[in-house]
Design an enzyme around this catalytic site. Structure first.
Site, PDB file in Angstrom:
ATOM      1  N   ALA A   1       0.868  -1.178   0.000  1.00  0.00           N
ATOM      2  CA  ALA A   1       0.000   0.000   0.000  1.00  0.00           C
ATOM      3  C   ALA A   1       0.900   1.222   0.000  1.00  0.00           C
ATOM      4  O   ALA A   1       1.760   1.379   0.876  1.00  0.00           O
ATOM      5  CB  ALA A   1      -0.906   0.012   1.225  1.00  0.00           C
TER       6      ALA A   1
ATOM      7  N   LEU B   1       1.284   5.566  -1.736  1.00  0.00           N
ATOM      8  CA  LEU B   1       0.640   6.657  -2.471  1.00  0.00           C
ATOM      9  C   LEU B   1       0.740   6.406  -3.969  1.00  0.00           C
ATOM     10  O   LEU B   1      -0.221   6.553  -4.715  1.00  0.00           O
ATOM     11  CB  LEU B   1       1.288   7.991  -2.095  1.00  0.00           C
ATOM     12  CG  LEU B   1       0.863   9.239  -2.864  1.00  0.00           C
ATOM     13  CD1 LEU B   1      -0.641   9.477  -2.733  1.00  0.00           C
ATOM     14  CD2 LEU B   1       1.644  10.458  -2.365  1.00  0.00           C
ATOM     15  N   TYR B   2       1.931   6.001  -4.411  1.00  0.00           N
ATOM     16  CA  TYR B   2       2.131   5.712  -5.834  1.00  0.00           C
ATOM     17  C   TYR B   2       3.387   4.864  -6.017  1.00  0.00           C
ATOM     18  O   TYR B   2       4.265   4.826  -5.156  1.00  0.00           O
ATOM     19  CB  TYR B   2       2.261   6.997  -6.656  1.00  0.00           C
ATOM     20  CG  TYR B   2       3.494   7.813  -6.316  1.00  0.00           C
ATOM     21  CD1 TYR B   2       4.639   7.736  -7.101  1.00  0.00           C
ATOM     22  CD2 TYR B   2       3.513   8.663  -5.211  1.00  0.00           C
ATOM     23  CE1 TYR B   2       5.775   8.484  -6.782  1.00  0.00           C
ATOM     24  CE2 TYR B   2       4.634   9.418  -4.901  1.00  0.00           C
ATOM     25  CZ  TYR B   2       5.762   9.316  -5.694  1.00  0.00           C
ATOM     26  OH  TYR B   2       6.876  10.046  -5.369  1.00  0.00           O
TER      27      TYR B   2
ATOM     28  N   GLY C   1       6.441   4.767  -8.750  1.00  0.00           N
ATOM     29  CA  GLY C   1       6.980   5.632  -9.791  1.00  0.00           C
ATOM     30  C   GLY C   1       6.736   5.063 -11.175  1.00  0.00           C
ATOM     31  O   GLY C   1       6.880   3.856 -11.405  1.00  0.00           O
ATOM     32  N   LYS C   2       6.388   5.929 -12.107  1.00  0.00           N
ATOM     33  CA  LYS C   2       6.001   5.470 -13.444  1.00  0.00           C
ATOM     34  C   LYS C   2       7.147   4.835 -14.218  1.00  0.00           C
ATOM     35  O   LYS C   2       6.916   4.168 -15.233  1.00  0.00           O
ATOM     36  CB  LYS C   2       5.421   6.650 -14.237  1.00  0.00           C
ATOM     37  CG  LYS C   2       6.403   7.798 -14.459  1.00  0.00           C
ATOM     38  CD  LYS C   2       5.736   8.972 -15.144  1.00  0.00           C
ATOM     39  CE  LYS C   2       6.719  10.137 -15.320  1.00  0.00           C
ATOM     40  NZ  LYS C   2       6.061  11.309 -15.943  1.00  0.00           N
TER      41      LYS C   2
ATOM     42  N   HIS D   1      -2.717   7.549   1.575  1.00  0.00           N
ATOM     43  CA  HIS D   1      -1.353   7.926   1.959  1.00  0.00           C
ATOM     44  C   HIS D   1      -0.665   6.858   2.796  1.00  0.00           C
ATOM     45  O   HIS D   1       0.481   7.031   3.219  1.00  0.00           O
ATOM     46  CB  HIS D   1      -1.408   9.258   2.726  1.00  0.00           C
ATOM     47  CG  HIS D   1      -0.123   9.996   2.772  1.00  0.00           C
ATOM     48  ND1 HIS D   1       0.598  10.158   3.943  1.00  0.00           N
ATOM     49  CD2 HIS D   1       0.580  10.626   1.802  1.00  0.00           C
ATOM     50  CE1 HIS D   1       1.691  10.861   3.689  1.00  0.00           C
ATOM     51  NE2 HIS D   1       1.701  11.154   2.396  1.00  0.00           N
TER      52      HIS D   1
ATOM     53  N   LYS E   1       1.509   3.654   3.945  1.00  0.00           N
ATOM     54  CA  LYS E   1       2.698   2.980   3.396  1.00  0.00           C
ATOM     55  C   LYS E   1       2.861   1.659   4.163  1.00  0.00           C
ATOM     56  O   LYS E   1       3.419   1.625   5.273  1.00  0.00           O
ATOM     57  CB  LYS E   1       3.945   3.844   3.567  1.00  0.00           C
ATOM     58  CG  LYS E   1       3.744   5.346   3.307  1.00  0.00           C
ATOM     59  CD  LYS E   1       3.334   5.667   1.893  1.00  0.00           C
ATOM     60  CE  LYS E   1       2.817   7.096   1.784  1.00  0.00           C
ATOM     61  NZ  LYS E   1       3.786   8.136   2.010  1.00  0.00           N
TER      62      LYS E   1
ATOM     63  N   ASP F   1       4.591 -12.196   3.281  1.00  0.00           N
ATOM     64  CA  ASP F   1       4.294 -13.349   4.134  1.00  0.00           C
ATOM     65  C   ASP F   1       3.968 -12.877   5.550  1.00  0.00           C
ATOM     66  O   ASP F   1       2.950 -12.231   5.747  1.00  0.00           O
ATOM     67  CB  ASP F   1       5.429 -14.369   4.103  1.00  0.00           C
ATOM     68  CG  ASP F   1       5.485 -15.129   2.777  1.00  0.00           C
ATOM     69  OD1 ASP F   1       4.503 -15.074   2.022  1.00  0.00           O
ATOM     70  OD2 ASP F   1       6.512 -15.762   2.509  1.00  0.00           O
TER      71      ASP F   1
END
Length: 486
Positions: free
Chosen positions: A58, A60-61, A63-64, A148, A150, A155
């Protein structure tokens, strides 16, 4: 070595947290503290490749251009046929660049290759809908709220951090990273992950210019947040409230430390304001309880946030404390990720500088300049060779010394929150409070603070008179308008 006692005020704090949040007991050696971005990235890759059952991320994003990370996930999936990968990001940030390459189009490739073994969810805030959503440009729409959290699970282990998954967070953006070796804690955060995921869009690949499609599954328990927001929030409240409140096993007064092998207690705290009505989020009241400890005795503390916009309630409590030493670590303008950026975001670094200056002035007014210090973190200059940015956030509390020996921290907060008004009101945040009597862990926490302090300089009132720290009227105006979104 393990100490046998905790300060009475810390035990009182634990009783308050027992009434507020779930809790987990840990033995010695179940928490590791990572210090650098490259260490975080190495451990992240290693844990993904070793995972046999599940990886859940989980953030925010992603990187592309994080093709290497995607390749690591692909390798793990190919080598471990039973592995399932789940990814949760924010819908606004993850699709911002579309139809150009984006976080969503990158992840869609994994979905296309591995089918139901990879599930990618994108959360969309219910705060942005209708005409507002149609009219606000993509560069600004994140101001209404983001996913937001992280949470990086593999496992039966999980990393809690403030770092996202992109190149700068793996190389030259300083953050914090705690690795928990606990099936119980990992399972708990997976439940949080699944709950928010069930309130999110599902990503699939297609042949459109964007390369992906977002759909709202019929199996989701709530309607789309952009269409029936009130109903969405009502159902979200029903799903999330039982997860963030104490479990029936939280017996009042039984904090678990009677067992000599139990040396650390972990209290998950969450801020899910956009999803809860009534708002029973636990982060804000838990931090309030924690900071109340500072007014009762001579506790030392360290507070850090990359973006210096401390929630007013927290600010008051820090200023009211009377510590042997209190320190705030925040990013210098040159270490802020928005330094010299185009558009309105370029106002952010000087806005944070202005808020830091006002804090230093308040400290002086209260005649506490000898005990409360503000430190700017800078390691080079952003966008120049060797330049780093600073994104760490957290709180450490050390009990009063029993002799001339300096005490090490026994409490810390780790997670995604920036401790701002925005964190309280707009974003989804997941953190935890760690209380420990483990001398080894306390030493690691102390070393972590020293690591963060090595690139700092103390800021005095006169420090803000230099040309590089002066703030114009435009910044002050922008801060007045956008303060709640910072």
């Amino acid at each position: 070595m393990v100490t046998t006692t905790l300060h009475p005020e810390i035990r009182k704090l634990m009783g308050q947290l027992d009434d507020l949040t779930p809790r987990f007991f840990l033995r010695q050696g179940q928490i590791d503290i990572l210090k650098t971005p490259d260490e975080f990235y190495r451990v992240l890759q290693k844990k993904i490749l070793l995972a046999k059952k599940r990886v859940f991320l989980a953030t925010l994003y992603i990187g592309k251009t994080e093709n290497e990370l995607v390749d690591v996930l692909r390798k793990a999936l190919l080598e471990n046929p039973a592995l399932k990968v789940d990814i949760l990001t924010d819908a606004l940030r993850g699709t911002r660049e579309a139809p150009n390459p984006s976080s969503a189009s990158l992840m869609a490739k994994l979905v296309a290759e591995f089918g139901d073994r990879v599930e990618v969810k994108l959360f969309h805030t219910p705060n942005l809908r209708g005409m507002k959503k149609a009219m606000i440009p993509a560069r600004l729409n994140e101001g209404w709220g983001l996913q937001h959290m992280k949470l990086y699970g593999f496992d039966d282990e999980i990393i809690l951090s403030g770092a996202n998954l992109s190149h700068d967070y793996f190389t030259n953006r300083q953050d914090r990273y705690y690795l928990f070796r606990s099936a119980e804690i990992t399972n708990y955060y997976k439940k949080i992950y699944d709950a928010v995921g069930s309130l999110s869009y599902v990503l699939s690949a297609d042949n459109s210019p964007r390369g992906f499609h977002l759909s709202w599954p019929s199996t989701n328990p709530a309607p789309e947040p952009t269409k029936r927001a009130l109903r969405f929030v009502k159902i979200a409240t029903q799903i999330l409230t039982p997860l963030i409140r104490p479990s029936p096993s939280n017996v009042a007064g039984d904090i678990g430390l009677q067992d000599p092998s139990t040396v650390t207690v972990v209290y998950p705290i969450s801020q899910f304001t956009p999803l809860l009505s009534p708002n029973v989020s636990t982060e804000s009241p838990a931090i309030q309880h924690l900071l109340d400890v500072l007014k009762t005795d001579r506790f030392s503390w360290v507070f850090t946030a990359g973006y210096f916009n401390i929630h007013p309630d927290y600010r008051r409590k820090l200023l009211s404390s009377n510590p042997p030493e209190g320190a705030i670590i925040t990013a210098a303008a040159e270490a802020n990720g928005f330094y010299q950026s185009a558009g309105i975001s370029g106002y952010l670094p000087p806005a944070y500088t202005l808020l830091a200056k006002e804090f230093v002035e308040d400290v002086k007014r209260r005649q506490k300049s000898d005990s409360i210090h503000l430190l700017e973190w800078q390691n080079g200059i952003l966008n120049q060779p060797g330049g780093w940015t600073y994104h760490a956030k957290g709180i450490w509390i050390s009990p009063p010394p029993v002799d001339s020996t300096e005490e090490k921290p026994c409490v810390t907060v780790i997670g995604s929150s920036n401790f701002t008004r925005r964190s309280h009101a707009l974003d989804l945040e997941s953190n935890c409070i760690i209380v420990t009597r483990d001398e080894d862990l306390r030493s690691k926490m102390s070393d972590e603070i020293q690591h963060l302090r090595q690139f700092t300089r103390e800021m005095k009132e006169e420090s803000y008179k230099s040309n590089d720290r002066r703030v114009g009227w435009g910044v002050k105006a922008a801060l007045a308008v956008l303060g709640g979104m910072l």
